[in-house]
Design a protein around this motif. Structure first.
Motif, PDB file in Angstrom:
ATOM      1  N   GLY A  20      -2.667  14.577 -22.524  1.00  0.00           N
ATOM      2  CA  GLY A  20      -3.353  14.523 -21.338  1.00  0.00           C
ATOM      3  C   GLY A  20      -3.076  13.574 -20.318  1.00  0.00           C
ATOM      4  O   GLY A  20      -1.915  13.236 -20.412  1.00  0.00           O
ATOM      5  N   THR A  21      -3.656  13.282 -19.070  1.00  0.00           N
ATOM      6  CA  THR A  21      -3.500  12.440 -18.078  1.00  0.00           C
ATOM      7  C   THR A  21      -4.466  11.321 -18.248  1.00  0.00           C
ATOM      8  O   THR A  21      -5.781  11.603 -17.954  1.00  0.00           O
ATOM      9  CB  THR A  21      -3.468  12.958 -16.752  1.00  0.00           C
ATOM     10  OG1 THR A  21      -2.516  13.998 -16.537  1.00  0.00           O
ATOM     11  CG2 THR A  21      -3.165  12.167 -15.579  1.00  0.00           C
ATOM     12  N   TYR A  22      -4.021  10.068 -18.176  1.00  0.00           N
ATOM     13  CA  TYR A  22      -4.794   9.008 -18.361  1.00  0.00           C
ATOM     14  C   TYR A  22      -4.626   8.262 -17.105  1.00  0.00           C
ATOM     15  O   TYR A  22      -3.554   7.942 -16.692  1.00  0.00           O
ATOM     16  CB  TYR A  22      -4.337   8.120 -19.645  1.00  0.00           C
ATOM     17  CG  TYR A  22      -4.811   8.744 -20.950  1.00  0.00           C
ATOM     18  CD1 TYR A  22      -5.850   8.845 -21.446  1.00  0.00           C
ATOM     19  CD2 TYR A  22      -3.695   9.715 -21.358  1.00  0.00           C
ATOM     20  CE1 TYR A  22      -6.031   9.557 -22.764  1.00  0.00           C
ATOM     21  CE2 TYR A  22      -4.178  10.570 -22.442  1.00  0.00           C
ATOM     22  CZ  TYR A  22      -5.360  10.384 -23.191  1.00  0.00           C
ATOM     23  OH  TYR A  22      -5.379  11.165 -24.443  1.00  0.00           O
ATOM     24  N   THR A  23      -5.641   7.785 -16.375  1.00  0.00           N
ATOM     25  CA  THR A  23      -5.437   7.016 -15.062  1.00  0.00           C
ATOM     26  C   THR A  23      -6.138   5.611 -15.208  1.00  0.00           C
ATOM     27  O   THR A  23      -6.744   5.340 -16.059  1.00  0.00           O
ATOM     28  CB  THR A  23      -6.279   7.767 -13.924  1.00  0.00           C
ATOM     29  OG1 THR A  23      -7.707   7.823 -14.321  1.00  0.00           O
ATOM     30  CG2 THR A  23      -5.854   9.069 -13.710  1.00  0.00           C
ATOM     31  N   TRP A  24      -5.701   4.944 -14.163  1.00  0.00           N
ATOM     32  CA  TRP A  24      -6.204   3.646 -14.117  1.00  0.00           C
ATOM     33  C   TRP A  24      -7.798   3.377 -13.794  1.00  0.00           C
ATOM     34  O   TRP A  24      -8.621   2.805 -14.759  1.00  0.00           O
ATOM     35  CB  TRP A  24      -5.749   2.751 -12.738  1.00  0.00           C
ATOM     36  CG  TRP A  24      -6.192   1.370 -12.731  1.00  0.00           C
ATOM     37  CD1 TRP A  24      -7.515   0.903 -12.318  1.00  0.00           C
ATOM     38  CD2 TRP A  24      -5.331   0.066 -12.866  1.00  0.00           C
ATOM     39  NE1 TRP A  24      -7.199  -0.516 -12.328  1.00  0.00           N
ATOM     40  CE2 TRP A  24      -5.901  -0.834 -12.853  1.00  0.00           C
ATOM     41  CE3 TRP A  24      -3.887  -0.004 -13.308  1.00  0.00           C
ATOM     42  CZ2 TRP A  24      -5.424  -2.373 -12.970  1.00  0.00           C
ATOM     43  CZ3 TRP A  24      -3.489  -1.142 -13.566  1.00  0.00           C
ATOM     44  CH2 TRP A  24      -4.048  -2.239 -13.312  1.00  0.00           C
ATOM     45  N   GLY A  28     -10.219   2.354 -16.849  1.00  0.00           N
ATOM     46  CA  GLY A  28     -11.022   0.966 -16.547  1.00  0.00           C
ATOM     47  C   GLY A  28     -10.503  -0.214 -17.492  1.00  0.00           C
ATOM     48  O   GLY A  28     -11.630  -0.946 -17.547  1.00  0.00           O
ATOM     49  N   THR A  29      -9.375  -0.205 -17.775  1.00  0.00           N
ATOM     50  CA  THR A  29      -8.947  -1.501 -18.682  1.00  0.00           C
ATOM     51  C   THR A  29      -7.926  -2.401 -17.872  1.00  0.00           C
ATOM     52  O   THR A  29      -7.691  -3.080 -18.515  1.00  0.00           O
ATOM     53  CB  THR A  29      -8.503  -0.931 -20.086  1.00  0.00           C
ATOM     54  OG1 THR A  29      -7.406  -0.128 -19.888  1.00  0.00           O
ATOM     55  CG2 THR A  29      -9.741  -0.366 -20.796  1.00  0.00           C
ATOM     56  N   GLY A  30      -7.679  -2.029 -16.608  1.00  0.00           N
ATOM     57  CA  GLY A  30      -6.712  -2.627 -16.267  1.00  0.00           C
ATOM     58  C   GLY A  30      -6.937  -4.222 -15.830  1.00  0.00           C
ATOM     59  O   GLY A  30      -8.331  -4.416 -15.501  1.00  0.00           O
ATOM     60  N   ASP A  31      -5.817  -4.810 -15.949  1.00  0.00           N
ATOM     61  CA  ASP A  31      -6.343  -6.561 -15.270  1.00  0.00           C
ATOM     62  C   ASP A  31      -5.053  -7.023 -14.433  1.00  0.00           C
ATOM     63  O   ASP A  31      -4.200  -6.008 -14.237  1.00  0.00           O
ATOM     64  CB  ASP A  31      -6.444  -7.486 -16.346  1.00  0.00           C
ATOM     65  CG  ASP A  31      -5.353  -7.591 -17.611  1.00  0.00           C
ATOM     66  OD1 ASP A  31      -4.434  -7.304 -17.127  1.00  0.00           O
ATOM     67  OD2 ASP A  31      -5.620  -8.458 -18.372  1.00  0.00           O
ATOM     68  N   ALA A  32      -4.877  -7.937 -14.025  1.00  0.00           N
ATOM     69  CA  ALA A  32      -3.615  -8.499 -13.184  1.00  0.00           C
ATOM     70  C   ALA A  32      -2.242  -8.411 -14.117  1.00  0.00           C
ATOM     71  O   ALA A  32      -1.223  -8.221 -13.270  1.00  0.00           O
ATOM     72  CB  ALA A  32      -3.873 -10.075 -13.320  1.00  0.00           C
ATOM     73  N   ASN A  33      -2.218  -8.166 -15.182  1.00  0.00           N
ATOM     74  CA  ASN A  33      -1.092  -7.869 -16.042  1.00  0.00           C
ATOM     75  C   ASN A  33      -0.649  -6.409 -16.044  1.00  0.00           C
ATOM     76  O   ASN A  33       0.594  -6.195 -16.153  1.00  0.00           O
ATOM     77  CB  ASN A  33      -0.983  -8.485 -17.376  1.00  0.00           C
ATOM     78  CG  ASN A  33      -0.932 -10.058 -17.462  1.00  0.00           C
ATOM     79  OD1 ASN A  33      -0.402 -10.700 -16.698  1.00  0.00           O
ATOM     80  ND2 ASN A  33      -1.800 -10.539 -18.190  1.00  0.00           N
ATOM     81  N   ALA A  58      -1.038   5.051 -12.992  1.00  0.00           N
ATOM     82  CA  ALA A  58      -1.814   3.724 -12.473  1.00  0.00           C
ATOM     83  C   ALA A  58      -2.458   3.975 -11.117  1.00  0.00           C
ATOM     84  O   ALA A  58      -3.350   3.027 -10.745  1.00  0.00           O
ATOM     85  CB  ALA A  58      -0.974   2.531 -12.404  1.00  0.00           C
ATOM     86  N   GLU A  59      -2.441   5.190 -10.415  1.00  0.00           N
ATOM     87  CA  GLU A  59      -2.889   5.469  -9.113  1.00  0.00           C
ATOM     88  C   GLU A  59      -2.599   4.484  -8.046  1.00  0.00           C
ATOM     89  O   GLU A  59      -3.594   3.897  -7.281  1.00  0.00           O
ATOM     90  CB  GLU A  59      -4.330   5.695  -9.301  1.00  0.00           C
ATOM     91  CG  GLU A  59      -4.842   6.611 -10.317  1.00  0.00           C
ATOM     92  CD  GLU A  59      -6.271   6.770 -10.667  1.00  0.00           C
ATOM     93  OE1 GLU A  59      -6.904   7.578 -10.417  1.00  0.00           O
ATOM     94  OE2 GLU A  59      -6.860   5.655 -11.062  1.00  0.00           O
ATOM     95  N   ASN A  60      -1.474   3.800  -8.269  1.00  0.00           N
ATOM     96  CA  ASN A  60      -1.094   2.901  -7.335  1.00  0.00           C
ATOM     97  C   ASN A  60      -1.955   1.586  -7.205  1.00  0.00           C
ATOM     98  O   ASN A  60      -2.198   0.564  -6.272  1.00  0.00           O
ATOM     99  CB  ASN A  60      -0.789   2.833  -6.042  1.00  0.00           C
ATOM    100  CG  ASN A  60       0.398   4.251  -5.870  1.00  0.00           C
ATOM    101  OD1 ASN A  60       1.379   3.875  -6.530  1.00  0.00           O
ATOM    102  ND2 ASN A  60       0.244   5.179  -5.253  1.00  0.00           N
ATOM    103  N   LEU A  61      -2.593   1.235  -8.530  1.00  0.00           N
ATOM    104  CA  LEU A  61      -3.817   0.009  -8.433  1.00  0.00           C
ATOM    105  C   LEU A  61      -2.961  -1.203  -9.284  1.00  0.00           C
ATOM    106  O   LEU A  61      -3.684  -2.245  -9.278  1.00  0.00           O
ATOM    107  CB  LEU A  61      -5.049   0.642  -9.231  1.00  0.00           C
ATOM    108  CG  LEU A  61      -5.770   1.747  -8.417  1.00  0.00           C
ATOM    109  CD1 LEU A  61      -6.848   2.056  -8.974  1.00  0.00           C
ATOM    110  CD2 LEU A  61      -6.167   0.995  -6.896  1.00  0.00           C
ATOM    111  N   GLY A  62      -2.002  -0.954  -9.923  1.00  0.00           N
ATOM    112  CA  GLY A  62      -1.409  -1.964 -10.548  1.00  0.00           C
ATOM    113  C   GLY A  62      -0.324  -1.750 -11.388  1.00  0.00           C
ATOM    114  O   GLY A  62       0.196  -0.471 -11.574  1.00  0.00           O
TER     115      GLY A  62
END
Length: 167
Positions: A20-24, A28-33, A58-62
């Motif tokens: 499947g496709t998993y997105t930022w 909902g688990t992204g942080d600064a790293n 990551a949808e250009n979010l990090g």
């Protein structure tokens, strides 16, 4: 989430990710790293081991994957398409003091940052494809010749980059 599975895994475990496709925004688990923070002695693998099975966007979010202080060659990432990362260094994968093995992955379009950033690390890339990285496919800092062996790239292909590697 994928990160919850990584966090709850123990040494020697394989975190198997369903196709499947998993997105930022979906994870909902992204942080600064990064969206995913790897853990020592585990394998993160797509269900089929093929990059067409799982896309992590990551949808250009990090940054997508962060590998820090992973000193076991038993740590691996296998069979993913990694895309849409955005970070100053390593929009796709960031290696710091790391020897992770990355196999059969497709790193695609991580904007103006290099797709892979390698600092003081010796990761192994095997059968990986790097495409459309405006900031270059790979950037290394204090890796070779300071570490022996340095990063290794076997059977990898590189397409459509302003620069392939900055060492």
């Amino acid at each position: 989430t994928i990160q919850a599975a990584i966090d709850s895994s123990a040494a020697g475990d394989t975190v198997l990710v369903a196709c499947g496709t998993y997105t930022w925004s979906g994870e909902g688990t992204g942080d600064a790293n990064g969206l995913l923070r790897m853990k020592n002695h585990i394998t993160l693998r797509s269900e089929t081991g093929q990059p067409d099975c799982v896309t992590i966007d990551a949808e250009n979010l990090g940054r997508i994957i962060y590998c820090n202080n992973l000193t076991s060659i038993a740590t691996a990432i296998e069979g993913f398409t990694i895309t849409g990362g955005s970070a100053s260094y390593g929009g796709g994968i960031y290696h710091l003091n790391d020897v992770t093995r990355v196999k059969n992955c497709r790193l695609h379009d991580t904007g103006y940052a290099p797709g892979v950033y390698i600092q003081e690390s010796a990761p192994e890339y095997e059968y990986c494809e790097f495409t459309n990285h405006t900031g270059g496919a790979i950037y290394t800092y204090d890796s070779p010749p300071f570490l022996t062996p340095g990063p290794e790239f076997s059977y990898c292909t590189f397409f459509n980059h302003q620069t392939v590697a900055t060492l």
